[in-house]
Design a protein around this motif. Sequence first.
Motif, PDB file in Angstrom:
ATOM      1  N   MET A   7      38.818 -10.567  15.207  1.00  0.00           N
ATOM      2  CA  MET A   7      37.680 -11.082  14.534  1.00  0.00           C
ATOM      3  C   MET A   7      36.548 -10.806  15.359  1.00  0.00           C
ATOM      4  N   ASN A   8      36.585 -11.586  16.650  1.00  0.00           N
ATOM      5  CA  ASN A   8      35.369 -11.867  17.630  1.00  0.00           C
ATOM      6  C   ASN A   8      35.203 -10.015  18.136  1.00  0.00           C
ATOM      7  N   MET A   9      36.123  -9.283  18.306  1.00  0.00           N
ATOM      8  CA  MET A   9      35.855  -7.917  18.424  1.00  0.00           C
ATOM      9  C   MET A   9      35.044  -7.274  17.264  1.00  0.00           C
ATOM     10  N   ILE A  10      35.488  -7.546  16.164  1.00  0.00           N
ATOM     11  CA  ILE A  10      34.669  -6.935  15.226  1.00  0.00           C
ATOM     12  C   ILE A  10      33.421  -7.439  14.913  1.00  0.00           C
ATOM     13  N   LYS A  11      33.014  -8.658  15.029  1.00  0.00           N
ATOM     14  CA  LYS A  11      31.638  -9.138  15.208  1.00  0.00           C
ATOM     15  C   LYS A  11      30.928  -8.491  16.222  1.00  0.00           C
ATOM     16  N   SER A  12      31.474  -8.468  17.310  1.00  0.00           N
ATOM     17  CA  SER A  12      30.686  -7.916  18.405  1.00  0.00           C
ATOM     18  C   SER A  12      30.411  -6.614  18.562  1.00  0.00           C
ATOM     19  N   LEU A  13      31.007  -5.871  17.787  1.00  0.00           N
ATOM     20  CA  LEU A  13      30.734  -4.213  17.590  1.00  0.00           C
ATOM     21  C   LEU A  13      29.390  -4.039  16.869  1.00  0.00           C
ATOM     22  N   GLY A  14      29.085  -5.114  16.036  1.00  0.00           N
ATOM     23  CA  GLY A  14      27.749  -5.138  15.294  1.00  0.00           C
ATOM     24  C   GLY A  14      26.711  -5.237  16.270  1.00  0.00           C
ATOM     25  N   THR A  15      26.862  -5.586  17.355  1.00  0.00           N
ATOM     26  CA  THR A  15      25.576  -6.071  18.669  1.00  0.00           C
ATOM     27  C   THR A  15      25.638  -4.902  19.613  1.00  0.00           C
ATOM     28  N   ILE A  16      26.325  -3.749  19.424  1.00  0.00           N
ATOM     29  CA  ILE A  16      26.191  -2.852  20.450  1.00  0.00           C
ATOM     30  C   ILE A  16      25.083  -1.943  20.154  1.00  0.00           C
ATOM     31  N   SER A  17      24.278  -1.875  21.158  1.00  0.00           N
ATOM     32  CA  SER A  17      23.107  -1.014  20.987  1.00  0.00           C
ATOM     33  C   SER A  17      23.296   0.399  20.668  1.00  0.00           C
ATOM     34  N   ALA A  18      22.274   1.027  19.653  1.00  0.00           N
ATOM     35  CA  ALA A  18      22.489   2.672  19.461  1.00  0.00           C
ATOM     36  C   ALA A  18      22.075   3.433  20.525  1.00  0.00           C
TER      37      ALA A  18
END
Length: 181
Positions: free
Chosen positions: A149-160
């Motif tokens: 769950m933490n990994m999935i949430k953090s994927l949204g923070t990866i910059s373009a």
Amino acid sequence: MRFGLLLVLSLMMSVARAGDLSDDQVNNWVSSMPTLQSWLDKHEDQLPKEDMMKKGVASVDEMFTQGIAQLQKAGLYDEFSKLVKTQSFDSVEAWSEVSKKITMAYMAISMEGETIDVKQIEAQIEQLKASALPEEQKQMMENMLQASMNMIKSLGTISAADKEAVRPYLTKITSHFDQDH
């Protein structure tokens, strides 16, 4: 668990942002990984064996901190540091940061277009807590679900920008990760 594999798997959970990746950083990382992975594989038996999922390690930063601590505990940190510097990284920590960012960008690209419901994972955690499984097994499974769950949430923070820096190297990065399994 192999240290190199542990690093790769652990990278799937979160990432600290300290600026965007450059093409040179990604190219250098891809070029250096066969040498660095070979060294880690060669010294794997000297590293302490710890199951970080059992311990409840919840972030990439924590996993890398523990990985670096394992190198220090085994007396291998200085040797690995010298090798990392020959590969044009300033330090083990700098290599670690670039590794985290590349892996997270790679994962974000790999999951583009997929819809993953965090609420579904939260429901699984609740079901697990109410289950009759042995406490140790429940805790380990909960740790894995929480990490996912933490990994999935953090994927949204990866910059373009990070994703675009990694995208040209997808085939090489995939090949590296496939070799480590």
